[in-house]
Design an enzyme around this catalytic site. Structure first.
Site, PDB file in Angstrom:
ATOM      1  N   LYS A   8       0.848  -1.183   0.000  1.00 18.85           N
ATOM      2  CA  LYS A   8       0.000   0.000   0.000  1.00 18.85           C
ATOM      3  C   LYS A   8       0.883   1.233   0.000  1.00 18.85           C
ATOM      4  O   LYS A   8       1.875   1.290   0.728  1.00 18.85           O
ATOM      5  CB  LYS A   8      -0.917   0.020   1.234  1.00 18.85           C
ATOM      6  CG  LYS A   8      -1.807   1.267   1.293  1.00 18.85           C
ATOM      7  CD  LYS A   8      -2.713   1.280   2.513  1.00 18.85           C
ATOM      8  CE  LYS A   8      -3.553   2.545   2.526  1.00 18.85           C
ATOM      9  NZ  LYS A   8      -4.457   2.613   3.689  1.00 18.85           N
ATOM     10  N   LYS A 187       4.475   8.429   1.173  1.00 14.67           N
ATOM     11  CA  LYS A 187       4.851   7.709  -0.033  1.00 14.67           C
ATOM     12  C   LYS A 187       6.284   7.187   0.055  1.00 14.67           C
ATOM     13  O   LYS A 187       7.134   7.790   0.709  1.00 14.67           O
ATOM     14  CB  LYS A 187       4.708   8.640  -1.247  1.00 14.67           C
ATOM     15  CG  LYS A 187       4.876   7.964  -2.592  1.00 14.67           C
ATOM     16  CD  LYS A 187       4.621   8.941  -3.731  1.00 14.67           C
ATOM     17  CE  LYS A 187       4.780   8.256  -5.074  1.00 14.67           C
ATOM     18  NZ  LYS A 187       4.540   9.187  -6.207  1.00 14.67           N
ATOM     19  N   SER A 188       6.534   6.060  -0.600  1.00 12.41           N
ATOM     20  CA  SER A 188       7.866   5.447  -0.695  1.00 12.41           C
ATOM     21  C   SER A 188       8.404   5.009   0.664  1.00 12.41           C
ATOM     22  O   SER A 188       9.616   4.916   0.850  1.00 12.41           O
ATOM     23  CB  SER A 188       8.867   6.400  -1.375  1.00 12.41           C
ATOM     24  OG  SER A 188       8.408   6.764  -2.667  1.00 12.41           O
ATOM     25  N   ARG A 189       7.498   4.777   1.618  1.00 15.15           N
ATOM     26  CA  ARG A 189       7.873   4.346   2.970  1.00 15.15           C
ATOM     27  C   ARG A 189       8.712   5.389   3.724  1.00 15.15           C
ATOM     28  O   ARG A 189       9.355   5.080   4.722  1.00 15.15           O
ATOM     29  CB  ARG A 189       8.632   3.012   2.927  1.00 15.15           C
ATOM     30  CG  ARG A 189       7.794   1.841   2.411  1.00 15.15           C
ATOM     31  CD  ARG A 189       6.631   1.566   3.360  1.00 15.15           C
ATOM     32  NE  ARG A 189       5.880   0.376   3.005  1.00 15.15           N
ATOM     33  CZ  ARG A 189       4.794   0.363   2.239  1.00 15.15           C
ATOM     34  NH1 ARG A 189       4.342   1.497   1.716  1.00 15.15           N
ATOM     35  NH2 ARG A 189       4.147  -0.754   1.984  1.00 15.15           N
ATOM     36  N   LEU A 190       8.692   6.627   3.264  1.00 12.10           N
ATOM     37  CA  LEU A 190       9.391   7.710   3.959  1.00 12.10           C
ATOM     38  C   LEU A 190       8.399   8.396   4.898  1.00 12.10           C
ATOM     39  O   LEU A 190       8.061   9.571   4.738  1.00 12.10           O
ATOM     40  CB  LEU A 190       9.997   8.694   2.951  1.00 12.10           C
ATOM     41  CG  LEU A 190      11.005   8.079   1.978  1.00 12.10           C
ATOM     42  CD1 LEU A 190      11.539   9.141   1.017  1.00 12.10           C
ATOM     43  CD2 LEU A 190      12.167   7.426   2.740  1.00 12.10           C
TER      44      LEU A 190
END
Length: 214
Positions: A8, A187-190
């Site tokens: 996700k 977003k982007s696991r950041l």
């Protein structure tokens, strides 16, 4: 489907230092109200983690029933597993997960019982079946079947009728936070993670706000 392939992307909001509250209680109040207004399922549900004398942690879901500058309040059976573990180790952790908002709040601190007056006031505000249930359930104990609960409920319902008193084994706890963490999916696991902690000093020290790497 391979469960490891579930993904996700979190893109609904952000959490910056400039836009967050300096007081974590105010930040929590803001996020909780936003969860309620967004009509997420059970925005008041929180995971409570305690540790027993065997040093093994355990978790369960409880419902927040109040909060202010003194701490976070919930109610339960004092003889339950969580009650016994808190009697031996009064430190605990709470976690709220508002999936639809891609937010998590984690809270740690010392736990104490609320006053008898607070417990009485909340107990008598509950629906009658919930008040009878507090008498009927020997929480966390092994029972022979659901019939035990049904029989107990009938017994105490007949005994107390419409005015069951608060059981001596039932009441509230208050966790006094010394650490808060607010997590906003990005977003982007950041992801955004802001931690508030109290310095190890006496007096009314200000909360220290720090960003943690995700």
């Amino acid at each position: 489907m391979n469960i490891a392939d579930l993904r996700k992307s979190y893109e609904k909001a952000e959490l910056s230092e400039s836009a967050s509250q300096a007081d974590p209680l105010k930040q929590f109040d803001q996020w909780l109200n936003e969860a309620i207004q967004s009509e997420v399922p059970e925005p008041n549900a929180m995971t409570l983690a305690t540790v027993g004398s065997d040093l093994r942690p355990s978790t369960r879901i409880v419902l927040i029933k109040g909060f202010d500058e003194r701490g976070i309040v919930w109610y339960t059976n004092y003889g339950s597993r969580k009650g016994q573990e808190l009697a031996g180790n009064p430190f605990a952790a709470l976690q709220f997960h508002w999936v639809e908002l891609e937010r998590v709040v984690r809270i740690q601190g010392l736990v104490e019982k609320v006053s008898d007056e607070e417990s009485d006031r909340y107990f008598h505000s509950r629906p009658l079946d919930s008040r009878i249930g507090a008498w009927a359930s020997p929480q966390s104990q092994v029972i022979n079947g659901r019939g035990v609960l049904v029989a107990n409920a009938a017994k105490y319902g007949a005994q107390f009728l419409l005015k069951p008193p608060r059981p001596p084994h039932w009441g509230g706890y208050r966790l006094k936070p010394d650490t808060w963490e607010f997590w906003q999916g990005r977003k982007s696991r950041l992801h955004d993670r802001l931690r508030y902690s109290l310095p190890p000093t006496n007096g009314d020290a200000a909360w220290l706000r720090e960003r943690l790497a995700p």
